[in-house]
Motif scaffolding. Structure first.
Motif, PDB file in Angstrom:
ATOM      1  N   ASN A  44     -34.466 -11.204 106.064  1.00 32.82           N
ATOM      2  CA  ASN A  44     -35.829 -10.900 106.496  1.00 32.82           C
ATOM      3  C   ASN A  44     -36.773 -10.978 105.300  1.00 32.82           C
ATOM      4  O   ASN A  44     -36.352 -11.278 104.196  1.00 32.82           O
ATOM      5  CB  ASN A  44     -35.889  -9.520 107.168  1.00 32.82           C
ATOM      6  N   ALA A  72     -43.730  -3.355 105.393  1.00 37.76           N
ATOM      7  CA  ALA A  72     -43.243  -3.920 106.648  1.00 37.76           C
ATOM      8  C   ALA A  72     -42.052  -4.817 106.348  1.00 37.76           C
ATOM      9  O   ALA A  72     -41.909  -5.326 105.235  1.00 37.76           O
ATOM     10  CB  ALA A  72     -44.338  -4.720 107.339  1.00 37.76           C
ATOM     11  N   ALA A  74     -40.259  -8.189 108.107  1.00 36.31           N
ATOM     12  CA  ALA A  74     -40.527  -9.230 109.093  1.00 36.31           C
ATOM     13  C   ALA A  74     -39.302 -10.101 109.325  1.00 36.31           C
ATOM     14  O   ALA A  74     -38.628 -10.503 108.372  1.00 36.31           O
ATOM     15  CB  ALA A  74     -41.701 -10.090 108.629  1.00 36.31           C
ATOM     16  N   CYS A  83     -45.763 -10.363 110.376  1.00 36.17           N
ATOM     17  CA  CYS A  83     -45.774  -8.937 110.665  1.00 36.17           C
ATOM     18  C   CYS A  83     -47.220  -8.465 110.719  1.00 36.17           C
ATOM     19  O   CYS A  83     -48.127  -9.139 110.233  1.00 36.17           O
ATOM     20  CB  CYS A  83     -44.983  -8.145 109.631  1.00 36.17           C
TER      21      CYS A  83
END
Length: 153
Positions: A44, A72, A74, A83
């Motif tokens: 990710n 975050a 994503a 994101c």
């Protein structure tokens, strides 16, 4: 009937304008981050947003992002990640991201300190012998929604 329809449309438009004004006065916005040119779909992408130069500079490539005001993770599809980070107060920010292929949260570098993973910064800023500076990566969030289109380095 046409007067009723006209009145309903007028009320709807007025309500929409009121809602837009409330959002604009609220002083908070959402940041939509789109990252392209990742080398594969493994793992990710980890995104960290910084409000100050001190917090940004405190984490030179550690991958930890403990000083970030927002973070975050994503998912990657077709070598791209996206994101949304909500509820950011209007102001100046800088963003860092890296491709976490093994989902360890670690930003891997070789023995010379050169990144072994895809990474990048807001404004697609590039650093020389280190990360891009806060000033190079700085952007202003001043509306309810803003999109950043970034490329992996």
């Amino acid at each position: 009937m046409s007067k009723l329809l006209s009145l309903a449309l007028s009320a709807g438009i007025s309500l929409s304008l009121c809602q837009a004004n409330v959002l604009a006065k609220d002083g908070h916005g959402s940041l939509i981050v789109k990252i392209s040119k990742l080398k594969n779909d493994k793992g990710n992408v980890r995104v960290a947003v910084y409000k100050t130069q001190d917090s940004y500079d405190a984490e030179k490539g550690s991958g930890e992002s403990q000083k970030a005001c927002a973070k975050a993770v994503a998912e990657i599809k077709s070598n791209e990640a996206q994101c949304t980070i909500d509820d950011l107060t209007y102001g100046d920010y800088a963003l860092k991201f890296f491709h976490d292929e093994d989902k360890s949260g670690k930003f891997y570098k070789n023995f010379l300190g050169i990144p072994k993973v895809d990474y990048g910064f807001s404004n697609n800023a590039k650093g020389h012998f280190g990360p891009a500076s806060f000033e190079q990566a700085k952007f202003k969030l001043d509306k309810p929604s803003m999109e950043l289109n970034l490329e992996a380095q």
